[in-house]
Enzyme design. Structure first.
Site, PDB file in Angstrom:
ATOM      1  N   HIS A 156      34.789  41.287  -9.779  1.00  0.00           N
ATOM      2  CA  HIS A 156      36.051  40.710  -9.278  1.00  0.00           C
ATOM      3  C   HIS A 156      36.903  39.977 -10.321  1.00  0.00           C
ATOM      4  CE1 HIS A 156      33.441  37.248  -9.066  1.00  0.00           C
ATOM      5  NE2 HIS A 156      32.859  37.602  -7.945  1.00  0.00           N
ATOM      6  N   ASP A 170      34.806  42.870  -2.384  1.00  0.00           N
ATOM      7  CA  ASP A 170      34.212  41.521  -2.336  1.00  0.00           C
ATOM      8  C   ASP A 170      34.234  41.004  -0.893  1.00  0.00           C
ATOM      9  OD1 ASP A 170      32.931  39.214  -3.007  1.00  0.00           O
ATOM     10  OD2 ASP A 170      34.576  38.344  -4.157  1.00  0.00           O
ATOM     11  N   HIS A 208      33.496  35.423   7.207  1.00  0.00           N
ATOM     12  CA  HIS A 208      33.153  34.086   7.707  1.00  0.00           C
ATOM     13  C   HIS A 208      33.567  34.013   9.173  1.00  0.00           C
ATOM     14  CE1 HIS A 208      32.059  32.393   3.845  1.00  0.00           C
ATOM     15  NE2 HIS A 208      33.159  32.887   3.322  1.00  0.00           N
ATOM     16  N   HIS A 250      29.309  37.698 -12.152  1.00  0.00           N
ATOM     17  CA  HIS A 250      30.436  36.934 -11.594  1.00  0.00           C
ATOM     18  C   HIS A 250      30.813  35.945 -12.694  1.00  0.00           C
ATOM     19  CE1 HIS A 250      31.749  33.813  -8.311  1.00  0.00           C
ATOM     20  NE2 HIS A 250      32.043  33.316  -9.487  1.00  0.00           N
ATOM     21  N   HIS A 295      30.736  45.875  -4.152  1.00  0.00           N
ATOM     22  CA  HIS A 295      30.629  44.412  -4.064  1.00  0.00           C
ATOM     23  C   HIS A 295      30.908  43.946  -2.642  1.00  0.00           C
ATOM     24  CE1 HIS A 295      30.909  40.522  -6.543  1.00  0.00           C
ATOM     25  NE2 HIS A 295      30.784  40.181  -5.271  1.00  0.00           N
ATOM     26  N   ASP A 303      25.643  36.815  -8.308  1.00  0.00           N
ATOM     27  CA  ASP A 303      26.993  36.631  -7.775  1.00  0.00           C
ATOM     28  C   ASP A 303      27.099  35.368  -6.926  1.00  0.00           C
ATOM     29  OD1 ASP A 303      29.709  37.660  -7.364  1.00  0.00           O
ATOM     30  OD2 ASP A 303      29.091  37.649  -5.263  1.00  0.00           O
ATOM     31  N   ASN A 326      23.094  36.965  -2.121  1.00  0.00           N
ATOM     32  CA  ASN A 326      23.159  35.568  -1.650  1.00  0.00           C
ATOM     33  C   ASN A 326      22.967  35.462  -0.145  1.00  0.00           C
ATOM     34  OD1 ASN A 326      25.654  36.729  -1.126  1.00  0.00           O
ATOM     35  ND2 ASN A 326      26.779  34.815  -1.430  1.00  0.00           N
ATOM     36  N   LEU A 361      26.905  40.997   3.081  1.00  0.00           N
ATOM     37  CA  LEU A 361      26.651  41.369   4.480  1.00  0.00           C
ATOM     38  C   LEU A 361      25.979  40.244   5.265  1.00  0.00           C
ATOM     39  CD1 LEU A 361      25.706  45.148   4.246  1.00  0.00           C
ATOM     40  CD2 LEU A 361      27.935  44.085   4.538  1.00  0.00           C
TER      41      LEU A 361
END
Lengths: 430, 315
Positions: free
Chosen positions: A234, A307, A311, A181, A60, A154, A94, A63
């Site tokens: 998760h 996970d 950022h 998720h 999980h 997810d 995503n 990238l």
């Protein structure tokens, strides 16, 4: 080059020499028995009593490539994976554009190969619904054909139970799992942290744990009804653990992962509006942490995944409610799980099960067991080695982790994939 | 008392002695506010930025008037019309303000924790004029000061806070302040407007207004935000007011001389009946007057903390 000899390594508590040949494990020879070497033709590593662990599999990660390369790209993400001991990662869909067609899947695979020809290897997870919008099915067969290893919505979980059921059925034809998720987006609406004492105190909108466990119960009931495996991403709370335990007692085909942050930290970490502790699902209570620790030890939870959600600094330097969710995890995941070995929650064998063997079985990916003929995908881990996550020591572009500036213990010193050392920290320190 | 704090972010970082000192200082400014010339030169040359990133009339005017009466220069900045509306991040806006070297920044912001966030990036004092649902310390201090002027002692007084507790920064700060001063606090609201963990708060919870009012010494009615109905927390205003609008009948059950308060702005007939808002026991307008004095006291304490001994001029 004939052989690579990794001397003074520890495998399952036994010291010895690991012999590699043409990217495969040749033999592990216990003890200090001298092995005939051919000077100038063999490559020799002194493992200095590091432990041999198989290359890990992170099922999980995010990238961010294509679309948000300022947060992370496939090159930096896979570098962080290599550094953290992961030889394979499952990358969520995503991205921007969303990985809901063969073109994006192909781009991701090609970019991975281009930047990391020896590995780590990227396995894309295809979007379950077109654009992750939760309205209609993505072309799952096309995605499977292009190389997706699983399907998931997810981040934007499918709320429509009928659509989710059909997606699980359709994916089962392709022999690929759906990763869910679990979040009821009505119960979690507007929430930014766990609902409870801390959210009341800080004046922040909370997300109750039932927003997760309600959806866990849906998935368990559907998995039982359809007799099709579903993997739960998760898991963060005790109420979900309880449901998964009961499902496994009844042999319902359910598997689940949790993440190092849920095994370590509780909602108190959000105190002072610490945006580095903002993650979805949110950090829960101390009781939830304890329940999850028990669940990974007792195989109720099958796997630990990072996970990884990198950022940029400036995105987290905002008031809490405006910050994005996510913790950068590839660099630090193993160190945090090794903490649990020192705390006698897990054994080193449990770590291998949770981070390599089980993920490999769940998503049919090869894992080195150090038997002759196995792929030479492994790490040399110094369990004592201390290090401090920082922009200098982390290879991810995202340093958004509560570990930033803290001292961690346990470090991958060398990472071999296919017999090639893709990370080597022994060189720099005589 | 030597004021040690750089910022006023919430109530809990103040000690009871410090709160008492704020009240004593406010009393002296109340006196100044009763003079014909209400301006004193104690903060001459100081600049105060009023940064209201969320609409506000009374708090902003109150701070503005407080600053001007102390001869400080005040500058207003709103979210619309500032670079925030052009997509500038809060941090960048604040660093820009920092470069202009103000002496204090008063912040109103819709996000909980925004004041603390800004304070961590600023050398000047930050006074929180309300951040999200988190805290509104100057409102709590003016509420406390208003009651102090009537009661002198808070010991054993029973205060009912009525209305939307969950989404109210005023409620959070009032509960902290009044319980610190020795009051016993009750809250009364529908379950949907109470925090999930209200049982952890130092309050008694009532879901019905009649028993909640029994023998209380003060009632603080809170404004009902109309968006709570849109979020599905209430059926409609009519039903809300039928259960929770403070009426003269409720007051008869309270202790005699019960004080009626409201932080404003009032929705007449929703959370408080019009006649009660205007009745003799209503302190609603007194709260506004006290507010200016309390904010003068706070600006004075925070802006002269590096120079103790700066005296408030006598008449």
């Amino acid at each position: 080059m004939e052989y690579t000899r990794v001397c003074n390594a520890i495998l399952n508590g036994t010291a010895g020499t690991l012999l590699l040949h043409e990217g495969l494990v040749q033999e592990f020879i216990p003890g200090g028995i001298p092995v005939e070497s051919t000077p100038g033709r063999d490559l020799e590593f002194d493992a200095r009593n590091c432990h041999l662990l198989p290359s890990l599999i992170d099922i999980h990660v995010h990238l961010r490539d294509p679309g948000q390369e300022y947060k992370e790209d496939i090159a930096s993400g896979l570098a962080a994976a290599a550094s953290g001991g992961f030889g394979r990662v499952l990358a969520m869909a995503n991205t921007d554009p969303v990985n809901d067609n063969a073109g994006i899947t192909g781009y991701m695979l090609q970019k991975g190969r281009e930047h990391h020809p020896h590995g780590p290897f990227l396995h894309p997870v295809g979007a379950l619904t077109r654009g992750l919008k939760g309205k209609d099915l993505a072309p799952l067969a096309e995605l499977a054909q292009a190389g997706c290893r699983a399907f998931s919505n997810d981040g934007l979980p499918v709320q429509d139970n009928e659509l989710f059921r059909r997606a699980v059925e359709y994916a089962s034809d392709l022999d690929l799992k759906v990763i869910d998720h679990c979040e009821d987006s009505f119960l979690s609406v507007g929430g930014v942290m766990n609902e409870g004492r801390m959210s009341d105190y800080l004046g922040l909108k909370g997300i109750p744990d039932v927003a997760e466990s309600l959806q866990v119960s849906r998935d368990i009931l559907l998995a039982a009804y359809l007799n099709i495996p579903i993997h739960l991403a998760h898991i963060s709370c005790a109420s979900s653990v309880e449901l998964i335990y009961q499902a496994k007692q009844k042999s319902i085909p359910i598997s689940a992962e949790t993440c190092p942050h849920y095994l370590h930290w509780s909602e108190e970490l959000v105190g002072g509006y610490n945006t580095l502790a903002r993650v979805n699902p949110p950090l829960r209570t101390r009781d939830d942490v304890l329940a999850l620790r028990q669940a990974v030890r007792e195989k109720v939870i099958d796997a630990v995944a990072s996970d990884h959600a990198p950022h940029a600094d400036f995105e987290k330097e905002v008031p809490f409610a405006g910050a994005p969710n996510g913790i950068s995890g590839l660099d630090t995941c193993l160190s945090l799980v090794l903490d649990l070995v020192r705390e006698n929650v897990l054994t080193l064998q449990d770590v291998i099960r949770l981070m390599a063997t089980s993920p490999g079985e769940l998503f049919r990916l090869p894992v080195c067991s150090f038997a002759p003929g196995d792929p030479a995908d492994f790490t040399l881990v110094d369990l004592e080695k201390k290090w401090v996550p920082s922009p200098e020591t982390m290879l991810s572009k995202g340093t958004n982790t509560p570990c930033l500036g803290q001292t961690l213990q346990g470090r991958v010193m060398v990472h071999f994939i296919g017999g090639v050392p893709v990370i080597n920290r022994l060189l720099s320190q005589p | 008392m030597n004021w040690i704090h750089k910022d006023l972010l919430d109530i809990e970082s103040l000690s009871p002695d410090e709160v008492r000192h704020v009240f004593d200082t406010s009393t002296r400014f109340m006196e100044i506010n009763s003079r014909s010339i209400k301006k004193v030169p104690i903060l001459k040359g100081k600049s105060v930025v009023l940064f209201f990133a969320e609409p506000s009339t009374r708090t902003k005017t109150s701070f503005d008037m407080a600053a001007k009466r102390l001869s400080a220069d005040s500058f207003s900045l709103a979210a619309t019309g500032s670079s925030l509306s052009k997509g500038e991040s809060l941090k960048d806006t604040v660093l820009t303000l920092q470069a202009m070297k103000p002496d204090a920044l008063v912040l109103r912001h819709s996000l909980s924790g925004a004041a603390g966030f800004i304070a961590s990036h600023l050398d000047c004092s930050v006074l929180n004029a309300g951040d999200g649902w988190h805290a509104h310390p100057t409102q709590a201090l003016l509420d406390g000061f208003t009651l102090f002027n009537h009661w002198q002692s808070f010991q054993g007084k029973q205060v009912l806070i009525l209305g939307d507790i969950a989404h109210s920064r005023v409620a959070r700060s009032d509960v902290q302040l009044l319980s610190m001063l020795g009051c016993r606090i009750r809250v009364c609201a529908p379950r949907t407007l109470l925090p999930r963990g209200i049982h952890n708060w130092p309050v008694e919870v009532y879901s019905s207004l009649d028993p909640a009012c029994l023998d209380v010494d003060a009632i603080i009615s809170l404004r009902l935000q109309l968006e709570r109905q849109e979020a599905g927390l209430l059926p409609d205003l009519r039903e809300y007011s039928s259960r929770f609008c403070l009426q003269p009948g409720h007051i008869q059950k309270a202790a005699s001389g019960v004080k009626i308060m409201h932080p404003g702005p009032i929705n007449r007939g929703v959370e408080i009946s019009s006649s009660l808002a205007d009745c003799g026991d209503s302190l609603i307008l007194e709260q506004v007057s006290s507010g200016v004095a309390v904010r003068m006291a706070l600006l004075y304490l925070y802006l002269t903390r590096s120079k103790p001994g700066q005296e408030i001029p006598e008449e």
